[in-house]
Design a protein around this motif. Structure first.
Motif, PDB file in Angstrom:
ATOM      1  N   GLN A  34      -6.961   7.516 -11.405  1.00  0.00           N
ATOM      2  CA  GLN A  34      -6.574   8.849 -11.570  1.00  0.00           C
ATOM      3  C   GLN A  34      -5.439   8.658 -12.809  1.00  0.00           C
ATOM      4  OE1 GLN A  34      -4.862   9.588  -7.760  1.00  0.00           O
ATOM      5  NE2 GLN A  34      -6.749  10.567  -7.001  1.00  0.00           N
ATOM      6  N   GLN A  35      -4.973   7.545 -12.826  1.00  0.00           N
ATOM      7  CA  GLN A  35      -4.055   7.350 -13.886  1.00  0.00           C
ATOM      8  C   GLN A  35      -4.905   7.265 -15.377  1.00  0.00           C
ATOM      9  OE1 GLN A  35      -0.992   7.574 -13.292  1.00  0.00           O
ATOM     10  NE2 GLN A  35      -1.127   7.518 -11.029  1.00  0.00           N
ATOM     11  N   ARG A  36      -6.197   6.929 -15.170  1.00  0.00           N
ATOM     12  CA  ARG A  36      -6.934   6.677 -16.092  1.00  0.00           C
ATOM     13  C   ARG A  36      -7.681   7.985 -16.707  1.00  0.00           C
ATOM     14  NH1 ARG A  36      -5.579   2.240 -14.183  1.00  0.00           N
ATOM     15  NH2 ARG A  36      -5.791   0.531 -15.274  1.00  0.00           N
ATOM     16  N   LEU A  85       0.806  -1.070   0.104  1.00  0.00           N
ATOM     17  CA  LEU A  85      -0.126  -0.050  -0.012  1.00  0.00           C
ATOM     18  C   LEU A  85       0.882   1.489   0.076  1.00  0.00           C
ATOM     19  CD1 LEU A  85      -2.816  -1.112   2.480  1.00  0.00           C
ATOM     20  CD2 LEU A  85      -3.006  -0.997   0.143  1.00  0.00           C
ATOM     21  N   PHE A  86       0.612   2.423  -0.610  1.00  0.00           N
ATOM     22  CA  PHE A  86       1.184   3.472  -0.633  1.00  0.00           C
ATOM     23  C   PHE A  86       1.086   4.263   0.745  1.00  0.00           C
ATOM     24  CE2 PHE A  86      -0.143   3.294  -5.165  1.00  0.00           C
ATOM     25  CZ  PHE A  86       0.894   2.704  -5.681  1.00  0.00           C
ATOM     26  N   PRO A  87       2.138   4.083   1.367  1.00  0.00           N
ATOM     27  CA  PRO A  87       1.990   4.548   2.845  1.00  0.00           C
ATOM     28  C   PRO A  87       1.815   5.887   3.095  1.00  0.00           C
ATOM     29  CG  PRO A  87       4.622   4.171   2.319  1.00  0.00           C
ATOM     30  CD  PRO A  87       3.587   3.838   0.944  1.00  0.00           C
ATOM     31  N   HIS A  88       2.106   6.887   1.939  1.00  0.00           N
ATOM     32  CA  HIS A  88       1.818   8.290   2.174  1.00  0.00           C
ATOM     33  C   HIS A  88       0.251   8.704   1.812  1.00  0.00           C
ATOM     34  CE1 HIS A  88       3.299   7.653  -1.553  1.00  0.00           C
ATOM     35  NE2 HIS A  88       2.793   9.002  -2.147  1.00  0.00           N
ATOM     36  N   MET A  89      -0.422   7.818   1.216  1.00  0.00           N
ATOM     37  CA  MET A  89      -1.846   8.172   1.029  1.00  0.00           C
ATOM     38  C   MET A  89      -2.843   7.494   1.946  1.00  0.00           C
ATOM     39  SD  MET A  89      -1.498   7.505  -3.232  1.00  0.00           S
ATOM     40  CE  MET A  89      -0.086   8.151  -4.047  1.00  0.00           C
ATOM     41  N   ARG A 131      -8.042  -1.595  -4.104  1.00  0.00           N
ATOM     42  CA  ARG A 131      -7.331  -1.011  -4.944  1.00  0.00           C
ATOM     43  C   ARG A 131      -6.824  -1.637  -6.305  1.00  0.00           C
ATOM     44  NH1 ARG A 131      -1.161   0.440  -3.376  1.00  0.00           N
ATOM     45  NH2 ARG A 131      -1.130  -1.865  -3.489  1.00  0.00           N
ATOM     46  N   ALA A 132      -6.684  -2.904  -6.196  1.00  0.00           N
ATOM     47  CA  ALA A 132      -6.795  -3.763  -7.459  1.00  0.00           C
ATOM     48  C   ALA A 132      -7.951  -3.953  -8.110  1.00  0.00           C
ATOM     49  CB  ALA A 132      -6.171  -5.263  -6.990  1.00  0.00           C
ATOM     50  N   ILE A 156      -9.865  -0.611 -10.489  1.00  0.00           N
ATOM     51  CA  ILE A 156      -9.468  -0.209 -12.008  1.00  0.00           C
ATOM     52  C   ILE A 156     -10.145  -1.223 -13.021  1.00  0.00           C
ATOM     53  CG2 ILE A 156      -7.255   0.674 -11.551  1.00  0.00           C
ATOM     54  CD1 ILE A 156      -5.864  -1.948 -12.412  1.00  0.00           C
ATOM     55  N   TYR A 187      -5.670   5.691  -6.879  1.00  0.00           N
ATOM     56  CA  TYR A 187      -4.694   6.065  -7.517  1.00  0.00           C
ATOM     57  C   TYR A 187      -4.803   5.464  -8.919  1.00  0.00           C
ATOM     58  CZ  TYR A 187       0.353   6.216  -8.550  1.00  0.00           C
ATOM     59  OH  TYR A 187       1.418   6.276  -9.084  1.00  0.00           O
ATOM     60  N   GLY A 188      -5.245   4.327  -9.201  1.00  0.00           N
ATOM     61  CA  GLY A 188      -5.168   3.495 -10.443  1.00  0.00           C
ATOM     62  C   GLY A 188      -6.357   4.364 -11.410  1.00  0.00           C
TER      63      GLY A 188
END
Ligand SMILES: Nc1ncnc2c1ncn2[C@@H]1O[C@H](COP(=O)(O)OP(=O)(O)OP(=O)(O)O)[C@@H](O)[C@H]1O
Ligand SMILES: [Mg+2]
Lengths: 269, 326
Positions: free
Chosen positions: B101-103, B86-90, B146-147, B150, B98-99
């Motif tokens: 937003q990349q889209r 997991l992204f620790p700063h989020m 998270r997986a 997307i 996150y995924g």
């Protein structure tokens, strides 16, 4: 009783003596800045005379500004270079990485005086004039190892799975760098920049050898004012520098201690 | 979602062939477990599918498209690592978003999808927290959310439950199965826990030293293991030699025990060890110097068999599993 004496008392006295040796001169320097006497002599009588003199001393103020700008530019360049180097070094083979690291770290173990001298000779050899560009370059060379030290520790602790995960979620390399790698390295970048700033701000030898005539930095100015008669204005500016350094340190400590450390999910608390 | 086909997939690290000519084809929406001992190449196989390792030979097809040359960030695969990563700063929300937003989706679309997925994994009340403020089970849910967010073509789960304690793991297995059935996403599930593989999957792929030993439904693989490795890795098995020199296996629960001699008894021996574990009792019986394991359902409360007692073993011909090797 005897055990108490050897196990606790003696080490404590030693420690106190070491601390006294470190801090007494600094405290004396600070106190004397507030003393009326021109020659740093007792009796002490409180005065802000030297501070008001300092405020009018354009030479010292300009030198301080020069030093500050120089250190700031040095720190920024070091931080960018150090980040690029540590990231780039991950892709090298182990032996290449070792070689590269030694090359960058080398200036730490060469006396600054020798470094400064060799740079000066090199400029002469190329038949160039001294200029600020060389001063910055020299400062970067000596400050970079400190920025690297702080970043390397951090990058080794960085979980490569985070970057892979970012890619699998669709992020481009650039996006991963911006949103995952940089935030994870942020505390080390700040700390490394701060270290580089201190090293540069403090440096006398490199500046002294490479700086063009007519320009000066605070360490150079302090050195020359000692030559031409020492006034407590030097105490005053030293006290200001110590104050600013402590303030910076406190601010960085505050950021790193709580929010950044928290932000990147450090282990504390 | 897609049909996934692996063709002769091979990966070497130096001299070491870690994944050796693996062929798997699974239809859309299937949950496949990859089961095998530590170091047999499960993670390496997943990493090739995800695009983190380049295969030395072979191809990977999603439907008709070969993806071997497609970079990881263009494969649209959801992944959960054993460490969760997991992204620790989020926060939980930011991790899940996150995924998306990349889209380049609109903020409204992202918010709606994040909310939906977080609800699916029951993490609504934790959505503002950072990963380190969550328990292991909660982190696992976030990683899964998270997986899934997307809407991946394929979901890869690498031992994502093994860090949890037994009770939580069983809970999460059931929940995972439910979530996956709802989302209908094709899934590869790596585990070295055979029970987990049986509970979760439509198909089980048993791997050993980089090769596939057997592939089939849990029932096929348990009831008709092809060789000794599969028989002993998936469940427990007793091995015997028949007169013609071929070997066969019998599962412990298929062996009947009796104190009296009876017609059709195959072996006789002495009970050397008894373990009572609530629903079943296990007996270790010494027959001709070989230990044979036998399990009885405790339908009635009865203690008629004692340690040191002589017993007769019987099983149906159907229960004999012929083994291909040795
Ligand atoms: N990057 C690598 N370089 C060299 N060898 C590797 C590398 N990655 C994995 N291996 C080796 O490949 C083999 C298979 O590793 P892999 O991680 O795929 O096993 P695994 O089945 O996932 O095991 P586990 O159940 O312990 O996770 C191991 O022997 C491992 O040492
Ligand atoms: Mg693994």
């Amino acid at each position: 009783m005897r055990k108490y004496f050897t196990d606790q008392l003696i080490p404590t006295v030693y420690a106190l003596m070491a601390l006294a040796f470190l801090y007494t001169p600094i405290i004396v320097l600070m106190v004397m800045g507030f003393n009326e006497s021109r020659y740093n002599t007792l009796p002490f009588s409180f005065s802000l005379e030297w501070y008001s003199a300092l405020a009018k001393n354009e030479v010292l103020i300009n030198a301080a500004i020069n030093s500050f700008v120089l250190a700031l530019i040095t720190a920024l360049i070091c931080v960018v270079l150090a980040t690029m180097f540590v990231l780039g070094m991950k892709t090298l083979s182990r032996s290449m990485e070792g070689l590269f690291r030694s090359l960058i770290m080398m200036p730490m173990s060469i006396p600054w005086l020798i470094l400064a001298l060799s740079m000066l000779l090199f400029i002469r050899f190329l038949d160039l004039d001294k200029n600020m560009f060389f001063v910055v370059a020299g400062h970067v060379v000596i400050s970079l190892p400190y920025a690297m030290l702080s970043l390397q520790a951090r990058i080794q602790a960085l979980d490569p799975a985070l970057e892979e995960m970012s890619a699998s979620l669709g992020a481009s390399a650039l996006s991963t760098f911006r949103r995952i790698t940089v935030p994870a390295l942020a505390p080390a970048i700040v700390a490394g920049g701060f270290l580089a700033f201190m090293i540069s701000f403090d440096n006398f030898a490199i500046s002294y050898f490479l700086i063009p005539a007519g320009t000066s930095t605070l360490p150079i100015e302090i050195q020359s004012s000692i030559k031409f008669g020492f006034t407590p204005e030097i105490n005053a500016i030293s006290t200001v520098i110590i104050g600013v350094s402590l303030l910076c340190l406190a601010i960085v400590g505050l950021i790193m201690g709580s929010s950044i450390e928290n932000m990147i999910g450090g282990k504390k608390k | 979602m897609a049909n996934i086909k692996l063709e002769n997939l091979t990966k070497r690290f130096g001299e070491n062939t870690v994944v050796d000519r693996v062929n798997i084809e699974i239809p859309n929406g299937t949950l496949v477990s990859i089961l095998g001992p530590s170091g047999c190449g499960k993670t390496t196989l997943l990493r090739m599918i995800a695009g983190f390792e380049t295969p030395d030979e072979g191809s990977i097809f999603f439907d008709q498209d070969s993806v071997v040359n497609v970079p990881a960030n263009k494969r649209n695969i959801g992944m959960v690592f054993q460490s969760y990563a997991l992204f620790p700063h989020m926060t939980v929300e930011e991790n899940v978003a996150y995924g998306l937003q990349q889209r380049k989706l609109s903020k409204e679309e992202i918010d709606a999808r994040v909310k939906q997925v977080i609800d699916t994994v029951h993490m609504k009340e934790f959505q503002k927290r950072k990963p380190k403020q969550l328990s292991g089970g909660q982190q696992q849910r976030v990683a899964l959310a998270r997986a899934l967010a997307i809407s991946p073509r394929l979901l890869l789960l690498d031992e994502c439950l093994s860090a949890l304690d037994k009770k939580l793991r069983v809970e999460m297995q059931t929940e995972l199965r439910k979530i996956l059935e709802e989302s209908k996403v094709t899934t590869f599930f790596v585990t070295h826990d055979q029970e987990e593989a049986m509970t979760l999957s439509d198909f089980i792929v048993v791997m050993n030293k980089g090769i596939i030993e057997q592939m089939g439904t849990p029932l096929e693989v348990y009831e008709k293991p092809k060789n000794k490795f599969v028989a002993s890795f998936l469940g427990k098995a007793n091995f015997f030699q028949s007169e013609d020199g071929t070997s066969f296996a019998v599962r412990p629960e298929k062996i009947h025990l009796s104190a009296e001699e009876q017609a059709g008894a195959r072996q006789e021996g002495v009970i050397t060890f008894i373990t009572y574990s609530g629903n079943i009792t296990s007996y270790t019986i010494e027959c001709d110097g070989e230990a044979v394991l036998c399990e009885k359902q405790n339908v009635q409360i009865r203690e008629n068999l004692k340690k040191g007692q002589k017993v007769f073993l019987r099983w149906d011909k159907d229960s004999e599993i012929e083994l291909a090797d040795e």
